[in-house]
Design a protein around this motif. Structure first.
Motif, PDB file in Angstrom:
ATOM      1  N   PRO A 152       0.800  -1.238   0.000  1.00 29.47           N
ATOM      2  CA  PRO A 152       0.000   0.000   0.000  1.00 29.47           C
ATOM      3  C   PRO A 152       0.829   1.282   0.000  1.00 29.47           C
ATOM      4  O   PRO A 152       0.501   2.219  -0.721  1.00 29.47           O
ATOM      5  N   ALA A 168      -6.776   3.485  -4.856  1.00 26.82           N
ATOM      6  CA  ALA A 168      -7.830   2.543  -4.472  1.00 26.82           C
ATOM      7  C   ALA A 168      -7.223   1.242  -3.960  1.00 26.82           C
ATOM      8  O   ALA A 168      -7.666   0.687  -2.944  1.00 26.82           O
ATOM      9  N   ASP A 169      -6.179   0.759  -4.641  1.00 24.09           N
ATOM     10  CA  ASP A 169      -5.515  -0.466  -4.197  1.00 24.09           C
ATOM     11  C   ASP A 169      -4.792  -0.250  -2.873  1.00 24.09           C
ATOM     12  O   ASP A 169      -4.783  -1.135  -2.003  1.00 24.09           O
ATOM     13  N   ALA A 191      -5.614   1.898  -0.465  1.00 23.59           N
ATOM     14  CA  ALA A 191      -6.612   1.964   0.605  1.00 23.59           C
ATOM     15  C   ALA A 191      -7.143   0.576   0.946  1.00 23.59           C
ATOM     16  O   ALA A 191      -7.355   0.251   2.121  1.00 23.59           O
ATOM     17  N   ALA A 192      -7.342  -0.259  -0.072  1.00 20.56           N
ATOM     18  CA  ALA A 192      -7.847  -1.608   0.173  1.00 20.56           C
ATOM     19  C   ALA A 192      -6.849  -2.448   0.960  1.00 20.56           C
ATOM     20  O   ALA A 192      -7.238  -3.325   1.734  1.00 20.56           O
ATOM     21  N   GLY A 193      -5.558  -2.191   0.779  1.00 19.77           N
ATOM     22  CA  GLY A 193      -4.542  -2.988   1.451  1.00 19.77           C
ATOM     23  C   GLY A 193      -4.001  -2.386   2.725  1.00 19.77           C
ATOM     24  O   GLY A 193      -3.124  -2.980   3.369  1.00 19.77           O
ATOM     25  N   ARG A 213      -5.361   3.906   6.117  1.00 18.08           N
ATOM     26  CA  ARG A 213      -6.407   3.885   5.086  1.00 18.08           C
ATOM     27  C   ARG A 213      -7.034   5.266   4.913  1.00 18.08           C
ATOM     28  O   ARG A 213      -7.317   5.700   3.786  1.00 18.08           O
ATOM     29  N   HIS A 252     -15.101  10.046  -0.438  1.00 19.94           N
ATOM     30  CA  HIS A 252     -13.780   9.672   0.054  1.00 19.94           C
ATOM     31  C   HIS A 252     -13.398  10.475   1.302  1.00 19.94           C
ATOM     32  O   HIS A 252     -12.871   9.922   2.273  1.00 19.94           O
ATOM     33  N   GLU A 283     -15.429   9.245   4.389  1.00 25.80           N
ATOM     34  CA  GLU A 283     -14.970   7.950   4.883  1.00 25.80           C
ATOM     35  C   GLU A 283     -13.626   8.095   5.598  1.00 25.80           C
ATOM     36  O   GLU A 283     -13.379   7.435   6.615  1.00 25.80           O
TER      37      GLU A 283
END
Length: 482
Positions: A207, A231-232, A234-236, A243, A266, A269
């Motif tokens: 990340p 996006a990747d 934040a997902a990881g 995040r 965004h 969140e």
């Protein structure tokens, strides 16, 4: 199921292992009276009447912050506070601990950055230099910490020197490369930044690397690639604070392309995950104002400024007040901006860029030119080129202004970043110089990139575009017949 398969379930999960009894005549029947737990890869016998071992305790907030700080990841403010307290206590007992001094100094840098409080920077410098005195040779952590401090102070030349020194000490230490990417970007050396990213991705994935790649992609005019990388990332991400930081950057990207709902989602969140994510709260203010939700926008900016009195947020809020016809409220924010810049200077930070931007539009354009010329000599980055060009235009020096505006928007020199603000500035300068075709094209492009880029200057861009009218209808010249 085998013991090995149980271990693959994860070290934090108790998994019981049962087997058929090998000795049927034994008084102890293993399958009936004993279980085995796999904890951290170790097979543990649980006898009858005994309690199963508790799972490992989660790491302390200070340990979490330590892991983040030493790898350059975002850390939660409460965790940072605990880490700082732990290191200060340790150093009172062990004043010669070079590593603790380096960790403490780097934690001070991160806390000062997150709080927009430059008072932490002299303390950080003292701690990092104490670490170097305690261990003068091969002290990569302290040298890299000084690079991080220089970046936080916007002293990109010093950040480059310290970062290159850290890289020479340990060429394969991946955490040095993001520091150099920031330094090269601040100096307008986009090819060097891209080269550092290539080397970083050869050494590391994950990340943090994806987030760093996104920043380079954005600066090189590849916003779609930047958004996908964030996006990747934040997902990881492994912690809420990490995040939230990546989501804030994703929100800023969405804002820059004019996608208000995506940006707001965004930002919201990010704040939910980390209530101390003040950059995301200011981002909410930006997006809410463009959506016409003015009261909510003002409140979001006020909350952000109350906890992170960043000069740029004060400038944005002041311009929002001006757009609403509230000049007195705007002046309050501009006074706050000047005060925060004075504090930044006392802490060794460079806020000449934001002060020059403010003076160009709301103060003394000639003073803005003087400040920004000096800033350009120190660190000729793209943002400085745009600001200096606009200040020269506001001071009546339009021909020279255009040279800097072209530099800020020309792909060869700017790196390729697509900025509605930079393009608007260029269009307005060209209009003043009666280069109407180019002005019309750039003003239209600015509104196409982000039709909400400023509550104060979007109306000016639209009015100028309407005044320029449609391009003349020039027919195709007739060819003479042979």
């Amino acid at each position: 199921m085998s013991v090995m398969e149980n271990q693959q379930e994860g070290p934090d999960r108790q998994v019981l292992w049962r087997s058929r009894p090998r000795f049927r005549g034994s008084r102890v029947v293993l399958a009936a009276v004993a279980g085995c737990a796999v904890l951290g890869g170790v097979l543990v016998l649980v006898l009858p009447g005994e309690r199963r071992p508790e799972p490992p305790a989660p790491p302390s907030p200070g340990a979490v912050a330590m892991a983040a700080v030493t790898t350059g990841l975002p850390a939660a403010l409460p965790d940072l506070a605990e880490l700082i307290d732990e290191r200060e206590k340790r150093l009172r007992k062990h004043p010669g601990d070079a590593r603790s001094w380096a960790v403490l100094g780097t934690a001070y840098v991160e806390r000062g950055r997150r709080l927009a409080d430059p008072a932490y920077y002299p303390r950080a410098e003292k701690a990092l230099r104490t670490s170097l005195r305690a261990r003068p040779k091969r002290n990569t952590e302290a040298v890299a910490g000084l690079a991080a401090l220089a970046n936080a102070r916007r002293d990109f030349s010093a950040a480059r020197r310290w970062g290159e020194a850290a890289l020479k000490l340990e060429p394969r230490k991946w955490t040095t490369y993001p520091l150099l990417i920031d330094a090269y970007t601040g100096l307008g050396e986009h090819e060097s930044a891209e080269r550092m990213l290539d080397r970083l991705t050869e050494l590391r994935s994950g990340p943090a690397v994806l987030a760093r790649a996104a920043a380079v992609y954005r600066d090189r005019g590849r916003p779609e690639d930047a958004a996908a990388s964030l996006a990747d990332a934040a997902a990881g991400a492994r912690t809420p604070a990490e995040r939230a930081a990546y989501l804030e950057r994703a929100g800023q990207l969405a804002w820059e392309r004019g996608d208000l709902q995506d940006a707001l989602r965004h930002f919201q969140e990010a704040v939910r995950l980390d209530p101390d994510q003040r950059a995301a709260q200011a981002g909410q203010g930006r997006a809410l104002a463009a959506l016409g939700r003015t009261s909510e926008a003002l409140n979001a900016y006020r909350v952000a400024l109350a906890k992170q009195p960043c000069p740029r947020y004060a400038l944005e809020l002041g311009e929002l007040y001006e757009s609403l016809g509230m000049p007195e409220a705007a002046l309050v924010q501009y006074d706050l901006l000047r005060e925060r810049v004075r504090r930044a200077v006392a802490g060794g930070a460079d806020e000449e860029l934001v002060l020059g931007q403010f003076e160009a539009d709301h103060g003394d354009p000639r003073a803005a030119v003087r400040r920004l010329r000096a800033e350009w000599r120190r660190q000729p980055g793209t943002e400085v080129a745009d600001a200096l060009g606009w200040a020269l235009h506001r001071a009546g020096k339009h021909e020279e202004a255009l040279r800097f505006a072209v530099r800020a928007t020309d792909e060869e020199h700017s790196g390729g970043v697509r900025s509605a603000v930079y393009t608007y500035h260029r269009g307005m300068i060209e209009r003043e110089l009666e280069r109407y075709g180019s002005a019309r094209r750039h003003l239209a492009e600015a509104l196409r990139i982000n039709p909400h880029f400023s509550p104060l200057y979007v109306p000016a861009a639209r009015a100028a575009t309407e005044a320029l009218g449609e391009p003349p209808d020039v027919g195709v010249p007739e060819m003479d017949e042979d």
